[in-house]
Design a protein around this motif. Structure first.
Motif, PDB file in Angstrom:
ATOM      1  N   ASN A 315       6.500  -2.109 -10.283  1.00 44.91           N
ATOM      2  CA  ASN A 315       7.137  -0.929 -10.873  1.00 44.91           C
ATOM      3  C   ASN A 315       6.132  -0.064 -11.633  1.00 44.91           C
ATOM      4  OD1 ASN A 315       9.924  -1.315 -10.099  1.00 44.91           O
ATOM      5  ND2 ASN A 315       9.886  -3.098 -11.449  1.00 44.91           N
ATOM      6  N   ASN A 316       4.989   0.142 -11.038  1.00 46.43           N
ATOM      7  CA  ASN A 316       3.967   0.972 -11.667  1.00 46.43           C
ATOM      8  C   ASN A 316       3.592   2.125 -10.744  1.00 46.43           C
ATOM      9  OD1 ASN A 316       0.809   1.533 -11.986  1.00 46.43           O
ATOM     10  ND2 ASN A 316       1.687   1.047 -13.985  1.00 46.43           N
ATOM     11  N   ALA A 317       3.651   3.340 -11.262  1.00 44.29           N
ATOM     12  CA  ALA A 317       3.417   4.530 -10.439  1.00 44.29           C
ATOM     13  C   ALA A 317       2.015   4.553  -9.848  1.00 44.29           C
ATOM     14  CB  ALA A 317       3.656   5.789 -11.276  1.00 44.29           C
ATOM     15  N   ALA A 318       1.015   4.186 -10.645  1.00 44.71           N
ATOM     16  CA  ALA A 318      -0.372   4.227 -10.159  1.00 44.71           C
ATOM     17  C   ALA A 318      -0.591   3.239  -9.024  1.00 44.71           C
ATOM     18  CB  ALA A 318      -1.335   3.941 -11.316  1.00 44.71           C
ATOM     19  N   ILE A 319       0.044   2.070  -9.129  1.00 43.61           N
ATOM     20  CA  ILE A 319      -0.104   1.066  -8.072  1.00 43.61           C
ATOM     21  C   ILE A 319       0.509   1.570  -6.766  1.00 43.61           C
ATOM     22  CG2 ILE A 319       0.594  -1.241  -7.322  1.00 43.61           C
ATOM     23  CD1 ILE A 319      -1.623  -1.244  -9.430  1.00 43.61           C
ATOM     24  N   TYR A 320       1.740   2.081  -6.853  1.00 47.49           N
ATOM     25  CA  TYR A 320       2.374   2.613  -5.636  1.00 47.49           C
ATOM     26  C   TYR A 320       1.542   3.753  -5.034  1.00 47.49           C
ATOM     27  CZ  TYR A 320       6.750   0.029  -6.295  1.00 47.49           C
ATOM     28  OH  TYR A 320       7.710  -0.958  -6.397  1.00 47.49           O
ATOM     29  N   GLU A 321       0.975   4.580  -5.893  1.00 45.16           N
ATOM     30  CA  GLU A 321       0.182   5.715  -5.406  1.00 45.16           C
ATOM     31  C   GLU A 321      -1.041   5.237  -4.628  1.00 45.16           C
ATOM     32  OE1 GLU A 321      -2.329   9.596  -7.064  1.00 45.16           O
ATOM     33  OE2 GLU A 321      -1.206   8.325  -8.461  1.00 45.16           O
ATOM     34  N   THR A 322      -1.772   4.291  -5.209  1.00 40.47           N
ATOM     35  CA  THR A 322      -3.012   3.870  -4.543  1.00 40.47           C
ATOM     36  C   THR A 322      -2.716   3.060  -3.280  1.00 40.47           C
ATOM     37  OG1 THR A 322      -5.225   2.966  -4.989  1.00 40.47           O
ATOM     38  CG2 THR A 322      -3.378   1.693  -5.803  1.00 40.47           C
ATOM     39  N   LEU A 323      -1.602   2.307  -3.284  1.00 41.74           N
ATOM     40  CA  LEU A 323      -1.215   1.619  -2.048  1.00 41.74           C
ATOM     41  C   LEU A 323      -0.804   2.633  -0.981  1.00 41.74           C
ATOM     42  CD1 LEU A 323       0.847  -1.394  -3.492  1.00 41.74           C
ATOM     43  CD2 LEU A 323      -1.447  -1.465  -2.491  1.00 41.74           C
ATOM     44  N   GLY A 324      -0.152   3.695  -1.418  1.00 42.87           N
ATOM     45  CA  GLY A 324       0.191   4.769  -0.485  1.00 42.87           C
ATOM     46  C   GLY A 324      -1.035   5.450   0.070  1.00 42.87           C
ATOM     47  N   ASP A 325      -2.066   5.595  -0.754  1.00 40.17           N
ATOM     48  CA  ASP A 325      -3.319   6.202  -0.288  1.00 40.17           C
ATOM     49  C   ASP A 325      -3.950   5.370   0.831  1.00 40.17           C
ATOM     50  OD1 ASP A 325      -3.110   8.318  -2.035  1.00 40.17           O
ATOM     51  OD2 ASP A 325      -4.423   7.444  -3.557  1.00 40.17           O
ATOM     52  N   ARG A 326      -3.840   4.048   0.671  1.00 48.19           N
ATOM     53  CA  ARG A 326      -4.415   3.206   1.728  1.00 48.19           C
ATOM     54  C   ARG A 326      -3.662   3.395   3.045  1.00 48.19           C
ATOM     55  NH1 ARG A 326      -4.784  -3.341   2.707  1.00 48.19           N
ATOM     56  NH2 ARG A 326      -6.442  -3.182   4.288  1.00 48.19           N
ATOM     57  N   GLU A 327      -2.334   3.414   2.978  1.00 47.69           N
ATOM     58  CA  GLU A 327      -1.544   3.627   4.191  1.00 47.69           C
ATOM     59  C   GLU A 327      -1.867   4.987   4.816  1.00 47.69           C
ATOM     60  OE1 GLU A 327       0.273   1.347   5.550  1.00 47.69           O
ATOM     61  OE2 GLU A 327       0.077  -0.090   3.915  1.00 47.69           O
ATOM     62  N   SER A 328      -2.033   5.990   3.961  1.00 47.79           N
ATOM     63  CA  SER A 328      -2.351   7.334   4.459  1.00 47.79           C
ATOM     64  C   SER A 328      -3.711   7.351   5.145  1.00 47.79           C
ATOM     65  CB  SER A 328      -2.336   8.333   3.294  1.00 47.79           C
ATOM     66  OG  SER A 328      -2.710   9.618   3.720  1.00 47.79           O
ATOM     67  N   LYS A 329      -4.675   6.669   4.549  1.00 49.01           N
ATOM     68  CA  LYS A 329      -6.013   6.638   5.124  1.00 49.01           C
ATOM     69  C   LYS A 329      -6.025   5.911   6.468  1.00 49.01           C
ATOM     70  CE  LYS A 329     -10.620   6.657   3.260  1.00 49.01           C
ATOM     71  NZ  LYS A 329     -11.395   6.627   2.007  1.00 49.01           N
ATOM     72  N   GLU A 330      -5.117   4.960   6.614  1.00 52.80           N
ATOM     73  CA  GLU A 330      -5.011   4.218   7.873  1.00 52.80           C
ATOM     74  C   GLU A 330      -4.067   4.915   8.864  1.00 52.80           C
ATOM     75  OE1 GLU A 330      -6.823   1.637   8.554  1.00 52.80           O
ATOM     76  OE2 GLU A 330      -7.747   1.538   6.567  1.00 52.80           O
ATOM     77  N   LYS A 331      -3.645   6.148   8.534  1.00 58.63           N
ATOM     78  CA  LYS A 331      -2.780   6.969   9.401  1.00 58.63           C
ATOM     79  C   LYS A 331      -1.378   6.380   9.565  1.00 58.63           C
ATOM     80  CE  LYS A 331      -6.368   9.579  10.075  1.00 58.63           C
ATOM     81  NZ  LYS A 331      -6.531  10.813   9.259  1.00 58.63           N
ATOM     82  N   ARG A 332      -0.972   5.545   8.631  1.00 64.55           N
ATOM     83  CA  ARG A 332       0.397   5.026   8.640  1.00 64.55           C
ATOM     84  C   ARG A 332       1.228   5.912   7.712  1.00 64.55           C
ATOM     85  NH1 ARG A 332      -2.693   0.048   8.845  1.00 64.55           N
ATOM     86  NH2 ARG A 332      -2.650  -0.118   6.562  1.00 64.55           N
ATOM     87  N   ILE A 333       1.531   7.095   8.208  1.00 62.94           N
ATOM     88  CA  ILE A 333       2.122   8.135   7.365  1.00 62.94           C
ATOM     89  C   ILE A 333       3.510   7.771   6.846  1.00 62.94           C
ATOM     90  CG2 ILE A 333       2.767  10.565   7.239  1.00 62.94           C
ATOM     91  CD1 ILE A 333      -0.279   9.947   7.391  1.00 62.94           C
ATOM     92  N   PRO A 334       4.437   7.296   7.671  1.00 66.74           N
ATOM     93  CA  PRO A 334       5.761   6.957   7.124  1.00 66.74           C
ATOM     94  C   PRO A 334       5.678   5.928   5.996  1.00 66.74           C
ATOM     95  CG  PRO A 334       5.837   7.019   9.514  1.00 66.74           C
ATOM     96  CD  PRO A 334       4.397   7.106   9.138  1.00 66.74           C
ATOM     97  N   GLU A 335       4.807   4.925   6.172  1.00 68.09           N
ATOM     98  CA  GLU A 335       4.662   3.900   5.131  1.00 68.09           C
ATOM     99  C   GLU A 335       4.084   4.499   3.851  1.00 68.09           C
ATOM    100  OE1 GLU A 335       3.709   3.677   8.216  1.00 68.09           O
ATOM    101  OE2 GLU A 335       4.547   1.852   9.095  1.00 68.09           O
ATOM    102  N   SER A 336       3.104   5.411   4.010  1.00 67.58           N
ATOM    103  CA  SER A 336       2.506   6.037   2.827  1.00 67.58           C
ATOM    104  C   SER A 336       3.531   6.891   2.094  1.00 67.58           C
ATOM    105  CB  SER A 336       1.293   6.892   3.211  1.00 67.58           C
ATOM    106  OG  SER A 336       1.677   8.088   3.858  1.00 67.58           O
ATOM    107  N   VAL A 337       4.366   7.599   2.835  1.00 66.99           N
ATOM    108  CA  VAL A 337       5.381   8.464   2.217  1.00 66.99           C
ATOM    109  C   VAL A 337       6.364   7.634   1.398  1.00 66.99           C
ATOM    110  CG1 VAL A 337       7.360   9.951   2.699  1.00 66.99           C
ATOM    111  CG2 VAL A 337       5.185  10.352   3.859  1.00 66.99           C
ATOM    112  N   GLU A 338       6.784   6.485   1.928  1.00 66.09           N
ATOM    113  CA  GLU A 338       7.727   5.636   1.186  1.00 66.09           C
ATOM    114  C   GLU A 338       7.116   5.121  -0.107  1.00 66.09           C
ATOM    115  OE1 GLU A 338      10.976   5.232   1.770  1.00 66.09           O
ATOM    116  OE2 GLU A 338      10.522   6.779   3.267  1.00 66.09           O
ATOM    117  N   LEU A 339       5.841   4.763  -0.086  1.00 66.51           N
ATOM    118  CA  LEU A 339       5.159   4.306  -1.302  1.00 66.51           C
ATOM    119  C   LEU A 339       4.992   5.456  -2.295  1.00 66.51           C
ATOM    120  CD1 LEU A 339       2.559   1.991   0.407  1.00 66.51           C
ATOM    121  CD2 LEU A 339       4.249   1.242  -1.274  1.00 66.51           C
TER     122      LEU A 339
END
Length: 576
Positions: A315-339
């Motif tokens: 439940n931490n915004a920074a953690i979700y953000e950086t995990l989303g960045d990883r998904e985005s960098k790996e081109k997993r866009i739907p997963e990054s958007v949910e994070l």
């Protein structure tokens, strides 16, 4: 008899003396005037102080000047007038009043501090320092001003004087972080690195177990190429305090700089496994690794850290953000958007990921109702940002919430002020569509023209403009030219083919209209009711009445069909 008379006389005399003592001494006219002036001065002083507290400087000045005229030797009045000028950023006028307050009452430290402040505002720091030096030298009660005095000397480049003052403060307060930091800055400016290190070691010794003091000294060592010394310090502290993840993170960074990747990774995992490590620190470290060149080892580390972060920091915004960045960098866009969405639920004031959510939620089969939640969030969090008004307007326009769409789009254009041509161009096009739907047709066409002035090849604007002109039966040759331009570029797009066919229909070119509408139907797996009805209309005008009615009947169940369709089917006749 004579004895009683004497007693009576004495009693009368005694009572009379008492009565005379109880009668107040009658004041002279001059004394009464002085007393009245003092009372009036007090009333003006009180009212002036009140107005000053309210920020009414001009009113306060009038009352305090009256008080000063009545009682020119009262230091508090001079002090308050100096305060007015100081708060009004006029230190030159404030100075004589402040100095007069000090002259009248040299024991009041606040008057002296006012003079020091004014000298500082007048860019005369050493004059201010003289006053603070006198205050701190007089006794223990004013030692807290040594830090201010040291700062003045430091800014003035008087390093040795600053050190003397800080030593004086340290004798009184003991070893303290603010004093140590000031001394370290001075020693570093004087290129006396060893003295700065000694000060850091003294602070660590005086306050054992505080990792921040260790990290402060580590930073000095690292920035001055004392890497081995920094590693030695951190290792010693970890041996004493093994459960401090901040020190483990420092060891990770230092050992990684030295090239000892295996040992550094051990410290990294230990730190991340600790619930005491600040989540923002974890996010920063993760982001740093994410920005490195991709290797199998990097991916292994990121995988392990992801597991640790998901387990402890759900439940931490920074953690979700950086995990989303990883998904985005790996081109997993739907997963990054949910994070990113989870991050925004905890911290909506993040424009970068808010924009990422919005931009990556557009497209075919987009959940526009869900997307609108985030465009509204953008407008609420960043009301001066044109792009969020723009996104909100575009989404509302597509959702046919045209009245509010117009408001958002106009706000976006106003805030953009022509700085971003692309934003203006799309906003003009969306505004044109919404205005048409609201019945403001002339204004609609003006905005379509504005959009095409910026980008003459925008297929959406060309298509919508051509279609609306065909519905109005206005400028049909212009509509034909625009629709043809789009079809040439997108010959398989059913929507564009339908528009072109309908423009041809309005021009009476039924044969060509038939060819393009037939092609539009073939390009669609499930043709819309509009396409089916239009094709029926074309067939009717080509004399193919039975086929026309068949297509009208196919369109009958569609919510997109026109209000005239039931009449066409019932009367087996075309109605405009």
């Amino acid at each position: 008899m004579h004895i009683h008379r004497l007693l009576l006389v004495l009693a009368l005399l005694f009572s009379g003396s008492i009565a005379q003592g109880q009668v107040q001494k009658k004041l002279s006219k001059k004394e009464r005037k002085i007393q009245e002036q003092e009372a009036l001065a007090d009333r003006n002083f009180i009212e002036g102080t009140k107005q000053l507290a309210l920020g009414e400087f001009e009113k306060a000045f009038v009352y305090l000047q009256r008080a000063l005229e009545l009682n020119p030797d009262e230091p508090a009045i001079h002090y308050k007038i100096a305060e007015i000028y100081t708060r009004a950023n006029d230190p030159e006028k404030a100075l004589p009043y402040a100095k007069e307050a000090v002259r009248l009452d040299s024991e009041n430290k606040y008057y002296a501090l006012m003079v020091a402040e004014i000298y500082n505002n007048l860019q005369q720091p050493l004059r201010a320092a003289e006053i603070l030096d006198q205050l701190t030298a007089d006794g223990e009660s004013n030692q807290q001003y040594n830090l201010d005095l040291a700062s003045i000397y430091l800014q003035a480049g008087e390093f040795d004087k600053a050190l003397v003052v800080l030593d004086r403060a340290e004798r009184y307060f003991g070893v303290m972080e603010p004093i140590t930091l000031q001394k370290q800055r001075i020693y570093l400016r004087k290129n006396q690195l060893d003295r700065a290190i000694e000060e850091g070691e003294r602070l660590i010794e005086a306050r054992p177990g505080n990792p921040q003091f260790v990290l402060g000294l580590v930073e000095i060592l690292f920035n001055n190429n004392r890497l081995d010394q920094a590693i030695e310090l951190v290792n010693e502290e970890i041996e004493k305090y093994p459960n401090q993840p901040e020190l483990q993170m420092a060891a990770y960074t230092l050992l990684k700089s030295k090239g000892d990747t295996d040992k550094s990774t051990e410290y990294l995992f230990s730190a991340f496994a600790s619930p005491d490590l600040d989540p923002d620190s974890k996010a920063r470290a993760f982001a740093g690794i994410l920005n490195e060149i991709s290797t199998p080892e990097r991916e292994r580390i990121l995988d392990s850290l992801t597991v640790l972060m998901r387990a402890d920091e759900a439940n931490n915004a920074a953690i979700y953000e950086t995990l989303g960045d990883r998904e985005s960098k790996e081109k997993r866009i739907p997963e990054s958007v949910e994070l990113y969405k989870k991050s925004l639920e905890l911290k909506p004031s993040n424009p970068r990921i808010l924009e990422q959510v919005i931009l990556n939620s557009f497209g075919e089969n987009a959940d526009l109702q869900g997307l609108e939640k985030y465009t509204i969030m953008g407008v609420d969090e960043f009301p001066e940002s044109p792009q969020f008004w723009f996104y909100d307007g575009v989404v509302k326009s597509v959702l046919q919430k045209d009245s509010v769409a117009v408001q958002s789009l106009q706000k976006a254009i106003e805030l953009n002020s022509g700085q971003n041509d692309q934003l203006d161009q799309v906003a003009f096009g969306s505004l044109g569509s919404s205005l048409y739907n609201l019945g403001q047709k002339d204004s609609s066409f003006v905005y379509f023209d504005k959009a095409l002035q910026i980008n003459p090849n925008d297929e959406q604007v060309l298509n919508n403009y051509a279609y609306f002109l065909s519905l109005e039966k206005r400028n049909l040759e212009k509509a034909k030219e625009m629709a043809a331009k789009v079809v040439k570029r997108f010959p398989e797009n059913g929507t564009f083919l339908d528009t072109y066919a309908w423009v041809l229909f309005q021009l009476g070119e039924y044969e060509d209209a038939y060819l393009y509408m037939e092609k539009a139907l073939q390009s669609e797996t499930e043709p819309s009711g509009v396409l089916l009805e239009h094709f029926g209309d074309i067939l009717y005008h080509l004399g193919k009445k039975s086929e026309a009615i068949s297509y009208w009947e196919k369109a009958a169940d569609s919510p997109e069909a026109s209000e005239k369709l039931p009449m066409k089917i019932r009367d087996r006749k075309y109605y405009e």
